[in-house]
Design a protein around this motif. Structure first.
Motif, PDB file in Angstrom:
ATOM      1  N   LEU A  34       0.878  -1.172   0.000  1.00 36.83           N
ATOM      2  CA  LEU A  34       0.000   0.000   0.000  1.00 36.83           C
ATOM      3  C   LEU A  34       0.911   1.216   0.000  1.00 36.83           C
ATOM      4  CD1 LEU A  34      -3.102   0.766   2.177  1.00 36.83           C
ATOM      5  CD2 LEU A  34      -1.094   2.232   2.426  1.00 36.83           C
ATOM      6  N   ILE A  35       0.481   2.286  -0.661  1.00 40.97           N
ATOM      7  CA  ILE A  35       1.316   3.490  -0.722  1.00 40.97           C
ATOM      8  C   ILE A  35       0.545   4.678  -0.166  1.00 40.97           C
ATOM      9  CG2 ILE A  35       2.473   5.143  -2.246  1.00 40.97           C
ATOM     10  CD1 ILE A  35       3.167   2.782  -4.070  1.00 40.97           C
ATOM     11  N   VAL A  36       1.169   5.344   0.803  1.00 37.31           N
ATOM     12  CA  VAL A  36       0.628   6.577   1.363  1.00 37.31           C
ATOM     13  C   VAL A  36       1.291   7.749   0.646  1.00 37.31           C
ATOM     14  CG1 VAL A  36       0.354   8.009   3.419  1.00 37.31           C
ATOM     15  CG2 VAL A  36       0.270   5.502   3.608  1.00 37.31           C
ATOM     16  N   VAL A  37       0.494   8.515  -0.065  1.00 35.80           N
ATOM     17  CA  VAL A  37       1.001   9.725  -0.712  1.00 35.80           C
ATOM     18  C   VAL A  37       0.994  10.811   0.360  1.00 35.80           C
ATOM     19  CG1 VAL A  37       0.716  11.336  -2.629  1.00 35.80           C
ATOM     20  CG2 VAL A  37       0.009   8.942  -2.893  1.00 35.80           C
ATOM     21  N   ALA A  38       2.113  10.901   1.090  1.00 31.48           N
ATOM     22  CA  ALA A  38       2.182  11.736   2.298  1.00 31.48           C
ATOM     23  C   ALA A  38       2.506  13.182   1.951  1.00 31.48           C
ATOM     24  CB  ALA A  38       3.220  11.161   3.260  1.00 31.48           C
ATOM     25  N   CYS A  39       1.832  13.675   0.937  1.00 31.61           N
ATOM     26  CA  CYS A  39       2.090  15.011   0.398  1.00 31.61           C
ATOM     27  C   CYS A  39       0.775  15.542  -0.151  1.00 31.61           C
ATOM     28  CB  CYS A  39       3.138  14.911  -0.717  1.00 31.61           C
ATOM     29  SG  CYS A  39       3.412  16.433  -1.657  1.00 31.61           S
ATOM     30  N   ASN A  40       0.336  16.690   0.351  1.00 34.41           N
ATOM     31  CA  ASN A  40      -0.921  17.271  -0.110  1.00 34.41           C
ATOM     32  C   ASN A  40      -0.878  17.602  -1.594  1.00 34.41           C
ATOM     33  OD1 ASN A  40      -2.860  18.190   2.371  1.00 34.41           O
ATOM     34  ND2 ASN A  40      -0.732  18.151   3.005  1.00 34.41           N
ATOM     35  N   THR A  41       0.214  18.191  -2.042  1.00 37.07           N
ATOM     36  CA  THR A  41       0.317  18.607  -3.440  1.00 37.07           C
ATOM     37  C   THR A  41       0.270  17.415  -4.374  1.00 37.07           C
ATOM     38  OG1 THR A  41       1.647  20.526  -2.778  1.00 37.07           O
ATOM     39  CG2 THR A  41       1.703  19.913  -5.091  1.00 37.07           C
ATOM     40  N   ALA A  42       1.001  16.347  -4.031  1.00 39.33           N
ATOM     41  CA  ALA A  42       0.984  15.140  -4.862  1.00 39.33           C
ATOM     42  C   ALA A  42      -0.390  14.487  -4.845  1.00 39.33           C
ATOM     43  CB  ALA A  42       2.049  14.165  -4.385  1.00 39.33           C
ATOM     44  N   THR A  43      -1.043  14.480  -3.688  1.00 36.29           N
ATOM     45  CA  THR A  43      -2.387  13.895  -3.602  1.00 36.29           C
ATOM     46  C   THR A  43      -3.365  14.651  -4.495  1.00 36.29           C
ATOM     47  OG1 THR A  43      -2.087  13.079  -1.342  1.00 36.29           O
ATOM     48  CG2 THR A  43      -4.341  13.415  -2.085  1.00 36.29           C
ATOM     49  N   THR A  44      -3.415  15.961  -4.338  1.00 37.84           N
ATOM     50  CA  THR A  44      -4.423  16.742  -5.041  1.00 37.84           C
ATOM     51  C   THR A  44      -4.175  16.793  -6.547  1.00 37.84           C
ATOM     52  OG1 THR A  44      -3.194  18.751  -4.436  1.00 37.84           O
ATOM     53  CG2 THR A  44      -5.087  18.185  -3.084  1.00 37.84           C
ATOM     54  N   LEU A  77      -9.033  19.137  -7.126  1.00 40.06           N
ATOM     55  CA  LEU A  77      -9.566  18.410  -5.969  1.00 40.06           C
ATOM     56  C   LEU A  77      -9.866  19.362  -4.818  1.00 40.06           C
ATOM     57  CD1 LEU A  77     -10.321  15.810  -4.529  1.00 40.06           C
ATOM     58  CD2 LEU A  77      -7.912  15.448  -3.998  1.00 40.06           C
ATOM     59  N   PHE A  78      -8.956  20.309  -4.556  1.00 41.58           N
ATOM     60  CA  PHE A  78      -9.200  21.267  -3.473  1.00 41.58           C
ATOM     61  C   PHE A  78     -10.400  22.154  -3.804  1.00 41.58           C
ATOM     62  CE2 PHE A  78      -8.655  25.489  -1.586  1.00 41.58           C
ATOM     63  CZ  PHE A  78      -8.742  25.136  -0.247  1.00 41.58           C
ATOM     64  N   TYR A  79     -10.495  22.562  -5.065  1.00 39.77           N
ATOM     65  CA  TYR A  79     -11.623  23.408  -5.480  1.00 39.77           C
ATOM     66  C   TYR A  79     -12.947  22.690  -5.258  1.00 39.77           C
ATOM     67  CZ  TYR A  79     -14.906  25.870  -8.471  1.00 39.77           C
ATOM     68  OH  TYR A  79     -16.013  26.525  -8.944  1.00 39.77           O
ATOM     69  N   LYS A  80     -12.997  21.416  -5.652  1.00 37.79           N
ATOM     70  CA  LYS A  80     -14.235  20.643  -5.494  1.00 37.79           C
ATOM     71  C   LYS A  80     -14.594  20.458  -4.025  1.00 37.79           C
ATOM     72  CE  LYS A  80     -14.028  17.959  -9.796  1.00 37.79           C
ATOM     73  NZ  LYS A  80     -13.834  16.603 -10.375  1.00 37.79           N
ATOM     74  N   THR A  81     -13.589  20.139  -3.194  1.00 33.38           N
ATOM     75  CA  THR A  81     -13.834  19.936  -1.767  1.00 33.38           C
ATOM     76  C   THR A  81     -14.344  21.217  -1.107  1.00 33.38           C
ATOM     77  OG1 THR A  81     -12.086  18.268  -1.694  1.00 33.38           O
ATOM     78  CG2 THR A  81     -12.817  19.159   0.404  1.00 33.38           C
ATOM     79  N   SER A  82     -13.713  22.342  -1.448  1.00 31.24           N
ATOM     80  CA  SER A  82     -14.123  23.628  -0.879  1.00 31.24           C
ATOM     81  C   SER A  82     -15.542  23.992  -1.315  1.00 31.24           C
ATOM     82  CB  SER A  82     -13.146  24.726  -1.299  1.00 31.24           C
ATOM     83  OG  SER A  82     -11.869  24.506  -0.761  1.00 31.24           O
ATOM     84  N   ALA A  83     -15.821  23.764  -2.591  1.00 30.42           N
ATOM     85  CA  ALA A  83     -17.148  24.101  -3.114  1.00 30.42           C
ATOM     86  C   ALA A  83     -18.229  23.245  -2.460  1.00 30.42           C
ATOM     87  CB  ALA A  83     -17.169  23.918  -4.626  1.00 30.42           C
ATOM     88  N   LEU A  84     -17.884  22.008  -2.157  1.00 32.70           N
ATOM     89  CA  LEU A  84     -18.858  21.078  -1.587  1.00 32.70           C
ATOM     90  C   LEU A  84     -19.149  21.352  -0.119  1.00 32.70           C
ATOM     91  CD1 LEU A  84     -20.571  18.555  -2.172  1.00 32.70           C
ATOM     92  CD2 LEU A  84     -18.600  17.160  -1.507  1.00 32.70           C
ATOM     93  N   PHE A  85     -18.080  21.673   0.649  1.00 34.77           N
ATOM     94  CA  PHE A  85     -18.241  21.757   2.100  1.00 34.77           C
ATOM     95  C   PHE A  85     -18.109  23.170   2.680  1.00 34.77           C
ATOM     96  CE2 PHE A  85     -16.600  17.387   1.379  1.00 34.77           C
ATOM     97  CZ  PHE A  85     -17.700  16.698   1.845  1.00 34.77           C
ATOM     98  N   ALA A  86     -17.526  24.103   1.932  1.00 32.43           N
ATOM     99  CA  ALA A  86     -17.233  25.421   2.519  1.00 32.43           C
ATOM    100  C   ALA A  86     -17.809  26.576   1.716  1.00 32.43           C
ATOM    101  CB  ALA A  86     -15.717  25.580   2.669  1.00 32.43           C
ATOM    102  N   SER A  87     -18.841  26.301   0.946  1.00 35.41           N
ATOM    103  CA  SER A  87     -19.406  27.360   0.097  1.00 35.41           C
ATOM    104  C   SER A  87     -20.046  28.482   0.911  1.00 35.41           C
ATOM    105  CB  SER A  87     -20.424  26.763  -0.876  1.00 35.41           C
ATOM    106  OG  SER A  87     -21.478  26.123  -0.165  1.00 35.41           O
TER     107      SER A  87
END
Length: 260
Positions: free
Chosen positions: A69-79, A125-135
């Motif tokens: 299993l691989i943990v992408v322990a980086c926000n930038t790489a994840t998004t 990904l960040f844009y979608k998450t923000s739009a969904l939960f923090a509009s």
């Protein structure tokens, strides 16, 4: 793939050790291999194509070491890259993204801050998450320019770091935030300094514990949780100065230089 194979981690440098610590605390039986791609840090200003290419390079090295299993322990790489990685490789991937959802749900002042890299804040990904939960919430976004470089250089307790953090938190304090989301795995190392600058009422949120819980859940779901009683083995590699990575590890673990 067997349940005794290691978990792989990669980050643009030493920041992902904050994630590794949480996973190791929750899953002490699991062996691991950690890659600090410090030669290419920070990932934030790099374009999506470059971030994907670096993530592929790191992933393939971890797969050569038979990581289950691989943990992408980086926000930038994840998004920017995790969708591509999941579509390309069979191994499960765990990502890390800014915890904007709990901050938006818990805020009382209706204002939250997020300190993150340029690559994370500009990602789809960040844009979608923000739009969904923090509009309906005022979100004060701040690119942490220069922070990763200082942490990678071991310059956390410096006047330069103090000045940058004061500059970056000032508009958040002015906006009366009550939650600060850390959107980079390097930033938990700055929590003591941030606590000294922010009002006591501000809750600082990072994603480490959530990533550890998700790692355990996915290992369990896939029948990959290590149930053996043998002592776990951990390897830590960097493609720059092993001494700098060593400074973020305890005495039980040794960092080594590896060309990748």
């Amino acid at each position: 793939m067997t349940n005794t194979n290691p978990i792989g981690f990669f980050d643009s440098g030493v920041g992902g050790i904050s994630i590794w610590n949480e996973v190791n605390t929750l899953l002490p039986n699991e062996s691991s291999i950690y890659l600090a791609d410090s030669a290419n840090a920070p990932y934030g200003p790099k374009g999506k194509d470059k971030i994907i290419a670096l993530s592929i390079k790191n992933t393939e090295l971890l797969l050569e070491h038979h990581c289950k299993l691989i943990v992408v322990a980086c926000n930038t790489a994840t998004t920017n890259a995790i969708d591509h990685l999941r579509a390309t490789y069979d191994v499960p991937f765990i990502g890390i993204e800014p915890a904007i959802k709990p901050a938006a749900l818990q805020t009382v002042t209706n204002a939250v801050g997020i300190l993150a890299t340029e690559g994370t804040l500009s990602s789809e990904l960040f844009y979608k998450t923000s739009a969904l939960f923090a509009s309906d919430v005022s979100v004060v976004e701040q690119i942490g320019t220069g922070l990763v470089e200082l942490i990678e250089a071991g310059k956390i307790d410096t006047e330069e770091m103090e000045m940058l953090l004061k500059k970056y938190t000032a508009p958040m304090i002015k906006a009366n935030i009550d939650h600060l989301v850390l959107g980079c795995s390097h930033y938990p190392y700055l929590i003591p300094k941030l606590r000294a600058l922010l009002p006591e009422s501000v809750k600082i949120i990072d994603s480490g514990e959530a990533v550890a819980r998700q790692t355990k859940a996915i290992l369990t779901k896939n029948g990959l949780l290590n149930t053996e009683e043998e002592k776990a083995e951990h390897s830590f590699y960097t493609n720059t100065n092993a001494h700098l990575l060593q400074g973020f590890l305890n005495d039980d673990h040794i960092a080594a230089k590896l060309d990748f």
